[in-house]
Structures are given as C-alpha cells and as structure tokens.
Design an enzyme around this catalytic site. Structure first.
Site, mmCIF file in Angstrom:
data_model
loop_
_atom_site.group_PDB
_atom_site.id
_atom_site.type_symbol
_atom_site.label_atom_id
_atom_site.label_comp_id
_atom_site.label_asym_id
_atom_site.label_seq_id
_atom_site.Cartn_x
_atom_site.Cartn_y
_atom_site.Cartn_z
ATOM 1 N N HIS A 170 2.049 -3.994 -0.554
ATOM 2 C CA HIS A 170 2.435 -2.633 -0.972
ATOM 3 C C HIS A 170 1.190 -1.776 -1.257
ATOM 4 O O HIS A 170 0.983 -1.310 -2.397
ATOM 5 C CB HIS A 170 3.292 -2.787 -2.238
ATOM 6 N N GLU A 270 2.906 0.262 3.743
ATOM 7 C CA GLU A 270 3.121 -1.138 3.364
ATOM 8 C C GLU A 270 3.490 -2.011 4.564
ATOM 9 O O GLU A 270 4.527 -1.794 5.197
ATOM 10 C CB GLU A 270 4.245 -1.175 2.318
HETATM 11 O O1 TA6 Z 1 7.766 0.902 -1.427
HETATM 12 C C1 TA6 Z 1 8.556 1.958 -1.856
HETATM 13 C C2 TA6 Z 1 9.295 1.563 -3.120
HETATM 14 O O2 TA6 Z 1 10.287 0.609 -2.846
HETATM 15 C C3 TA6 Z 1 9.861 2.828 -3.746
HETATM 16 O O3 TA6 Z 1 11.256 2.866 -3.631
HETATM 17 C C4 TA6 Z 1 9.368 2.768 -5.193
HETATM 18 O O4 TA6 Z 1 10.287 2.093 -5.985
HETATM 19 C C5 TA6 Z 1 8.066 1.997 -5.005
HETATM 20 O O5 TA6 Z 1 8.403 0.970 -4.086
HETATM 21 C C6 TA6 Z 1 7.395 1.510 -6.267
HETATM 22 O O6 TA6 Z 1 8.147 0.490 -6.861
HETATM 23 P P1 TA6 Z 1 7.620 -0.077 -8.306
HETATM 24 O O7 TA6 Z 1 8.622 -1.143 -8.670
HETATM 25 O O8 TA6 Z 1 6.235 -0.612 -8.090
HETATM 26 O O9 TA6 Z 1 7.608 1.117 -9.209
#
Ligand code: TA6
Length: 297
Positions: A170, A270
């Site tokens: 991520h 990601e």
């Molecule tokens: O990768 C995108 C995502 O799934 C968004 O929906 C947002 O929730 C982001 O990840 C961050 O998630 P987190 O749990 O790290 O705040």
C-alpha cells in the site's frame, strides 16, 4: 531517534551501516545508511517508512501526524495489507489485515554487488493471530535498497489445507502537489470505483481533483507516476490488480493521523492481489508479489 545501548551496528563494508535503533521502548527500527541510500524500516509491520536515494529527496510520503506505536499502522511509507485487503465483511479483524500491526522478525541483511543491501523480515502465525486467521503460514518480506527500491512479499502455505489471501503493498508516494500528478499505464483499464460501487473504464491518464479510491483490474505493469518534479516507474510481478487512492479533503479530515494538507503531498499506487485477483494457495505452495520503483528527476 535514540540509540539503545548494545544496538547492533553492522558496518556495510565501511560504506555506512545497518543498525537497529529503538524509536520508543519496544519499537525497534532498522536504519540503513549506505553510499546509495538511507532508509528506515519499523520492525512492527516490517514497515518501510523512509527511502532517500543519496543526493535526492524523500521518495515516500509520511504524514506529519503518523503514529509510531506497537500494533498501529504508520500513515505513510509502505503498509503491508495481508492476509486480507480492506474491511472484513463477515468476520472481525483490523482493516487491511493484521500483518501491518504485527511484530515481525528481522532476519538480517546482506550486501549485493554495487552497494545494494537486502533486508529480510518474516511473520508466522501465533495464538492471537490464529483467532483471526486459523491457518499456518509464513510471510517473508524483503527490501532491496540501492538507487532504486524493490519490495517482495512472499506468502507460504505451510498448512495442510488450502486458503486464500488478498494483499497489497500500500505504497504512499511523496508528490509535490496532487493536482499536478498523473498516472500513465492504466488507460482503458476496467476499475471498481470504491466510492460508488460502480465499474468503469479508465479514460486517458489518471488525474486527481477529488477523492479517488479505485481498484484497477488486469496486468498493469509498468506504470508511470508523474508529478511536477519527476517520475517514478512502477514495475510489478505476481499482480493483476492495482489500487489508486487519494483521500482528498473530507476523507482526510476523518483520518486522525493524516493531517489537514497531507492529501496534497501523497498518492497511493498499490501493487495488489485483490477481488478477482485474490490468491489461493494449496498446502506447500507459495506466491510472490513484487514491485520495483525507479525514480527519475
Ligand atoms: O487503498 C485504499 C483504501 O482501501 C482506502 O479505502 C482507505 O481506506 C485506505 O485504503 C487507507 O486505509 P487505512 O486502513 O490505512 O486507513
């Protein structure tokens, strides 16, 4: 960052060091400083949160409100989403799985020709995690740190039953201004808009003028992420899905560790295995998700 007594400082053939420091009590960080780059990796979550090629600027975004606490994901760098991506629908468990909230084992490092250093971390199941995910696994993470950055996430099924994982590296990229960012390589790709639940086809390059939260489908490599100061090429293997995210203003205001203006200086691209790209592993088999970032500016 204070050095704990007895911190293992390992000279890298005289050209720098790899050493373990404790940012806080019980929060070890591996600090790398070589002739090619500097980097920091929290052992909690095997979370790379800083990568600076020598003579260049920080390549990863790190929120000014990021927390460095055992069991909490750092807002920035490269959180590891594993063994599930996103929220768990029918069962309990933290968003994006437990790997990013778990204490890994630092297995050590080696120096490759040309000055690149490779650091390795591993995670296996334990009683606490088993309550969330009752399978025997081994997860190995390696970081190849030099003028470029490569990350490999290898999942082993060491159980006698098959199981499936969805996962993502991520990565939060540092950008000069989100409104000057574009992503090439996704043109014509189908994507799920996670904000509306609709699917659509990407028209042209991806640009940002509002919250974007999309899962692109298919073999999407290489990608090019451009902003006002340069470009990073994203070359992946073992992935047929890619998530692109910027929280913009309103979502950012609901993330206590994001900071008000942080969204302007970051974008997540990601490398993933999610939705139809979820990975099923038979007993004794493994899967590798890997990505290489090459910056030019
Ligand atoms: O990768 C995108 C995502 O799934 C968004 O929906 C947002 O929730 C982001 O990840 C961050 O998630 P987190 O749990 O790290 O705040």
């Amino acid at each position: 960052m204070k050095r704990t007594p007895g911190t293992s400082e390992i000279p890298v053939n005289g050209e720098g060091f790899v050493r373990i420091e404790e940012m806080e009590e019980g929060y070890p960080v591996v600090v790398v400083d070589t002739e090619l780059c500097r980097a920091k990796i929290a052992v909690w979550g095997a979370h790379l949160f800083s990568f600076v090629p020598k003579g260049k600027g920080e390549r990863l975004f790190l929120s000014e409100k990021a927390l460095f606490e055992p069991g909490k994901a750092i807002r920035g760098g490269i959180p590891l989403c594993w063994p599930w991506f996103g929220a768990r629908k029918e069962e309990k468990g933290p968003s994006h799985g437990f790997a990013r909230n778990s204490l890994f084992e630092f297995l050590g490092w080696e120096r490759e020709g040309g000055g690149t250093v490779v650091l390795r971390f591993s995670l296996e199941n334990d009683e606490e995690k088993r309550r969330l995910w009752p399978f025997d696994f081994r997860l190995e993470i390696s970081f190849r740190l030099g003028e470029t950055l490569a990350v490999e996430m290898k999942t082993y099924n060491v159980d006698d039953v098959s199981w499936s994982v969805s996962q993502a590296l991520h990565t939060y990229f540092s950008v000069d201004d989100i409104e000057r960012v574009s992503i090439e390589g996704l043109e014509g790709c189908r994507y799920l808009d996670q904000l509306t639940g609709e699917t659509a086809l990407q028209k042209g390059v991806v640009r940002f003028s509002e919250e974007v939260d999309r899962i692109y489908e298919g073999r999407v490599s290489p990608l090019r992420l451009l902003d006002g100061k340069g470009c990073v090429t994203i070359e992946s293997e073992g992935s047929r899905s890619c998530v692109v995210w910027n929280p913009w203003i309103e979502k950012s205001s609901r993330l206590p560790d994001m900071g008000r203006e942080g969204y302007r200086r970051m974008v997540c691209v990601e490398t993933a295995n999610v939705r139809d790209d979820t990975v099923t592993l038979e007993p004794g088999s493994s899967h590798t998700l890997s990505v290489k970032y090459v910056w030019s500016d």
